[in-house]
Enzyme design. Structure first.
Site, PDB file in Angstrom:
ATOM      1  N   ARG A  15       0.745  -0.978  -0.049  1.00 28.29           N
ATOM      2  CA  ARG A  15      -0.060  -0.104   0.153  1.00 28.29           C
ATOM      3  C   ARG A  15       0.835   1.286   0.138  1.00 28.29           C
ATOM      4  NH1 ARG A  15      -3.306  -2.089   5.047  1.00 28.29           N
ATOM      5  NH2 ARG A  15      -1.431  -3.532   5.026  1.00 28.29           N
ATOM      6  N   ASP A 102       6.778  -1.185  11.381  1.00 26.95           N
ATOM      7  CA  ASP A 102       6.295  -0.020  10.864  1.00 26.95           C
ATOM      8  C   ASP A 102       5.540   0.821  11.716  1.00 26.95           C
ATOM      9  OD1 ASP A 102       4.136  -1.862  11.435  1.00 26.95           O
ATOM     10  OD2 ASP A 102       3.203  -1.771   9.327  1.00 26.95           O
ATOM     11  N   GLY A 139      -6.545  -5.340  13.825  1.00 28.11           N
ATOM     12  CA  GLY A 139      -7.271  -6.611  14.603  1.00 28.11           C
ATOM     13  C   GLY A 139      -8.061  -6.241  15.616  1.00 28.11           C
ATOM     14  N   TYR A 365      31.134  34.283  -5.089  1.00 34.80           N
ATOM     15  CA  TYR A 365      31.335  32.991  -4.893  1.00 34.80           C
ATOM     16  C   TYR A 365      32.663  32.571  -4.312  1.00 34.80           C
ATOM     17  CZ  TYR A 365      32.660  28.176  -5.853  1.00 34.80           C
ATOM     18  OH  TYR A 365      33.104  26.926  -5.732  1.00 34.80           O
ATOM     19  N   TYR A 386      38.027  26.739 -10.883  1.00 40.62           N
ATOM     20  CA  TYR A 386      38.049  25.451 -11.591  1.00 40.62           C
ATOM     21  C   TYR A 386      38.335  25.725 -13.038  1.00 40.62           C
ATOM     22  CZ  TYR A 386      35.840  21.196 -13.579  1.00 40.62           C
ATOM     23  OH  TYR A 386      35.331  20.043 -14.070  1.00 40.62           O
ATOM     24  N   SER A 404      34.959  45.394  -5.836  1.00 38.74           N
ATOM     25  CA  SER A 404      33.722  44.848  -6.473  1.00 38.74           C
ATOM     26  C   SER A 404      34.019  44.247  -7.912  1.00 38.74           C
ATOM     27  CB  SER A 404      32.709  45.877  -6.670  1.00 38.74           C
ATOM     28  OG  SER A 404      32.311  46.277  -5.439  1.00 38.74           O
TER      29      SER A 404
HETATM   30  C1  UD1 Z   1      -1.236  -6.617  11.989  1.00 47.24           C
HETATM   31  C2  UD1 Z   1      -1.853  -7.444  13.003  1.00 47.24           C
HETATM   32  C3  UD1 Z   1      -3.165  -6.718  13.233  1.00 47.24           C
HETATM   33  C4  UD1 Z   1      -2.730  -5.463  13.896  1.00 47.24           C
HETATM   34  C5  UD1 Z   1      -2.027  -4.514  13.046  1.00 47.24           C
HETATM   35  C6  UD1 Z   1      -1.413  -3.378  13.846  1.00 47.24           C
HETATM   36  C7  UD1 Z   1      -1.546 -10.031  12.242  1.00 47.24           C
HETATM   37  C8  UD1 Z   1      -2.136 -11.047  11.530  1.00 47.24           C
HETATM   38  N1  UD1 Z   1      -2.244  -8.660  12.259  1.00 47.24           N
HETATM   39  O1  UD1 Z   1      -1.946  -6.347  10.768  1.00 47.24           O
HETATM   40  O2  UD1 Z   1      -3.972  -7.567  14.436  1.00 47.24           O
HETATM   41  O3  UD1 Z   1      -3.864  -4.707  14.591  1.00 47.24           O
HETATM   42  O4  UD1 Z   1      -0.667  -5.446  12.510  1.00 47.24           O
HETATM   43  O5  UD1 Z   1      -0.535  -2.691  12.867  1.00 47.24           O
HETATM   44  O6  UD1 Z   1      -0.557  -9.926  12.802  1.00 47.24           O
HETATM   45  N2  UD1 Z   1       5.205  -9.208   8.070  1.00 47.24           N
HETATM   46  C9  UD1 Z   1       6.179 -10.174   7.955  1.00 47.24           C
HETATM   47  N3  UD1 Z   1       5.976 -11.072   7.123  1.00 47.24           N
HETATM   48  C10 UD1 Z   1       4.890 -11.390   6.893  1.00 47.24           C
HETATM   49  C11 UD1 Z   1       3.818 -10.689   7.100  1.00 47.24           C
HETATM   50  C12 UD1 Z   1       4.128  -9.411   7.765  1.00 47.24           C
HETATM   51  O7  UD1 Z   1       7.649  -9.925   8.181  1.00 47.24           O
HETATM   52  O8  UD1 Z   1       4.585 -12.604   6.162  1.00 47.24           O
HETATM   53  C13 UD1 Z   1       5.752  -7.936   8.662  1.00 47.24           C
HETATM   54  C14 UD1 Z   1       5.402  -6.629   7.903  1.00 47.24           C
HETATM   55  O9  UD1 Z   1       6.475  -6.362   7.276  1.00 47.24           O
HETATM   56  C15 UD1 Z   1       4.854  -5.563   8.945  1.00 47.24           C
HETATM   57  C16 UD1 Z   1       4.343  -6.372  10.156  1.00 47.24           C
HETATM   58  O10 UD1 Z   1       4.753  -7.770  10.010  1.00 47.24           O
HETATM   59  O11 UD1 Z   1       6.062  -5.067   9.604  1.00 47.24           O
HETATM   60  C17 UD1 Z   1       2.882  -6.574  10.199  1.00 47.24           C
HETATM   61  O12 UD1 Z   1       2.087  -6.810   8.895  1.00 47.24           O
HETATM   62  P1  UD1 Z   1       1.091  -6.063   8.130  1.00 47.24           P
HETATM   63  O13 UD1 Z   1       0.651  -6.819   6.904  1.00 47.24           O
HETATM   64  O14 UD1 Z   1       1.335  -4.620   8.340  1.00 47.24           O
HETATM   65  O15 UD1 Z   1      -0.135  -6.349   9.054  1.00 47.24           O
HETATM   66  P2  UD1 Z   1      -1.377  -5.681   9.322  1.00 47.24           P
HETATM   67  O16 UD1 Z   1      -2.502  -5.818   8.455  1.00 47.24           O
HETATM   68  O17 UD1 Z   1      -1.162  -4.205   9.791  1.00 47.24           O
HETATM   69 CA    CA Z   2       0.509  -2.782   9.506  1.00 42.37          CA
END
Ligand code: UD1
Ligand code: CA
Length: 453
Positions: A15, A102, A139, A365, A386, A404
């Site tokens: 996104r 993030d 969530g 300059y 230069y 000047s």
């Molecule tokens: C997630 C939570 C949600 C919470 C929200 C808060 C889960 C299933 N859901 O949703 O309950 O309210 O964060 O911001 O955990 N990532 C990986 N590997 C993967 C998938 C994700 O490393 O396979 C990492 C992403 O890079 C990111 C973090 O996990 O830093 C969260 O993933 P994201 O897809 O943003 O989860 P949300 O849908 O925001």
């Molecule tokens: Ca997220």
């Protein structure tokens, strides 16, 4: 007790619509993942583990040796992401803190409390929640009638009733490590997306009759997770406000903090005034009693005390005390202005030292030059440094008066007390106390120097 953080950073960040991995997008001058690493420092005892996937090379390169990286390939959800760290951590940590990379506003103190909560929890999970009217796709935290947490339901599978729930999963957890490794092997594959959700560990614990401690946070701002550039800008604004508050509480005046943009790590002394529309970036140190701005940009620079920087730009430059510059002055890399230097409008200085009391009022300059104290640089003076191939140095002595529109064709030395006539094109070294004029400039007389105070 050994406490290790696992930061999840493997997701694509679709996104964001960006070529750059999401966690490398900066907030207040530092990548989001820097903020996450900074916050978990206080509450953990071991080197953090970062789960990388999308843009792994770039992220690993950024991390250097600040963290251990494990690869998640393919990315099958947050639970699957944590599984990738199991081989590295099993048996060598007691608690595991899991955070998403993030969430740059999450404070270290909040995570510290989370870890404390888990240390006192007989159950295997402590987690952070928040109450909010706008669910932002988070969530939902589902509780039993007695208030204990029973599960976390992701928005896209939630029932209409569950969608009404105002308590949200923030995305910060502390687990009992041994319980976590076992639970990860038990979480079901999500039927719709084919992913493994870390959040499903909550339901597993609840079903086993174990306590999940959910701490409700009161600062909603801290919980902003960045999924889009709109969220990124919200984080930026909030972080900037935080930074500015701290400076103001430390004795810095800001006429309009909403229009002041200061990166993390900048230091500013008391009674300095930061005027509107001013940007202070990178590793910058600003002393006391200065006025910076309006409309100034300062990056990786050092400013002493009692300076004025009006509508000017400084990049990797140094100002000693009582310097007065602008409006519309530009200091590039390696510019160093001594005390009481005055640099007026439309001047540019690069890789040069202007000693104490040099005056350079208008349209000049100065590059690759050393200028002695109390020398006056007339309007429109140019160091022609230069020749199309190489840069050459110009040395100007003390108490010199450059007329000047003088062109100083480098390499060149101008002796102490010398003068050049207006429009002189100086191609040869000028002896002390000598007046040169014309094109090319030639000496016409020996001067008697007035000794300045
Ligand atoms: C997630 C939570 C949600 C919470 C929200 C808060 C889960 C299933 N859901 O949703 O309950 O309210 O964060 O911001 O955990 N990532 C990986 N590997 C993967 C998938 C994700 O490393 O396979 C990492 C992403 O890079 C990111 C973090 O996990 O830093 C969260 O993933 P994201 O897809 O943003 O989860 P949300 O849908 O925001
Ligand atoms: Ca997220």
């Amino acid at each position: 007790m050994r406490v290790t953080a696992i930061l999840l950073a493997a997701g694509q960040g679709t996104r964001m619509k960006s070529y750059l991995p999401k966690v490398l997008h900066p907030v207040a001058g530092k990548p989001m993942i820097w903020h996450a690493l900074e916050s978990i420092k206080q509450s953990t005892t071991e080197k953090p583990v970062v789960v990388v996937g999308h843009g792994a090379d770039e992220v690993i390169k950024y991390l250097g040796d600040s963290a251990r990286a494990v690869l998640q390939e393919p990315q099958l959800g947050t639970g699957h992401a944590v599984m990738q760290a199991e081989a590295l951590l099993k048996g060598i940590t007691d608690l595991v803190v899991v955070c998403y990379s993030d969430m740059p506003l999450l404070r270290g103190a909040t995570l510290q409390k989370l870890v404390e909560t888990q240390k006192n929890n007989k159950g295997p999970i402590s987690m952070l929640t928040v109450h909010a009217d706008n669910p932002r796709g988070f969530g939902r935290v589902i509780r039993n009638d007695d208030g204990t947490v029973s599960s976390i339901v992701e928005e896209y599978v939630a029932t209409a009733d569950q969608l009404q729930v105002k308590e949200l999963n923030v995305g910060g957890y502390c687990f009992d490590a041994d319980w976590l490794w076992d639970a990860l092997s038990r979480i079901p594959k999500n039927s719709k997306k084919g992913e493994y959700y870390l959040t499903d560990t909550v339901e597993l614990a609840a079903k086993d009759g174990l306590t999940v401690q959910a701490t409700v946070m009161d600062d909603l701002e801290e919980t902003i997770g960045v999924n889009t550039r709109v969220h990124l800008s919200e984080c930026e604004t909030a972080m900037r406000r935080r930074i500015n508050h701290e400076h103001m509480l430390n004795g810095v005046t800001m006429v309009d903090p909403a229009s002041v943009y200061i990166d993390i790590g900048v230091t500013i002394g008391v009674d300095t005034v930061i005027m509107p529309n001013t940007y202070i970036h990178g590793k910058t140190e600003i002393g006391e009693c200065n006025v910076v701005g309006p409309n100034s940009i300062v990056r990786n620079s050092k400013i002493g005390n009692r300076c004025k920087v009006l509508a000017s730009e400084l990049e990797s430059a140094v100002l000693e005390d009582d310097v007065d510059m602008g409006p519309f002055a530009r200091l590039r890399k390696g510019a160093h202005l001594g005390t009481h230097v005055h640099m007026g409008n439309f001047g540019e200085v690069k890789d040069s030292y202007l000693a104490d009391g040099v005056k350079m009022g208008h349209f000049s300059y100065i590059g690759n030059a050393q200028i002695g104290s109390n020398t006056n640089i007339g309007a429109g003076t140019i160091t022609c440094n230069y020749d199309g191939e190489k840069k050459h140095a110009t040395e100007i002595g003390e108490d010199v008066f450059i007329g000047s529109d003088t062109m100083l064709v480098a390499p060149l030395k101008i002796g102490n007390g010398a003068r050049t006539g207006a429009g002189a094109i100086v191609t040869k070294n000028v002896a002390e106390d000598t007046l040169v004029v014309g094109m090319p400039a030639r000496p016409i007389k020996k001067l008697e120097r007035k000794v300045k105070k």
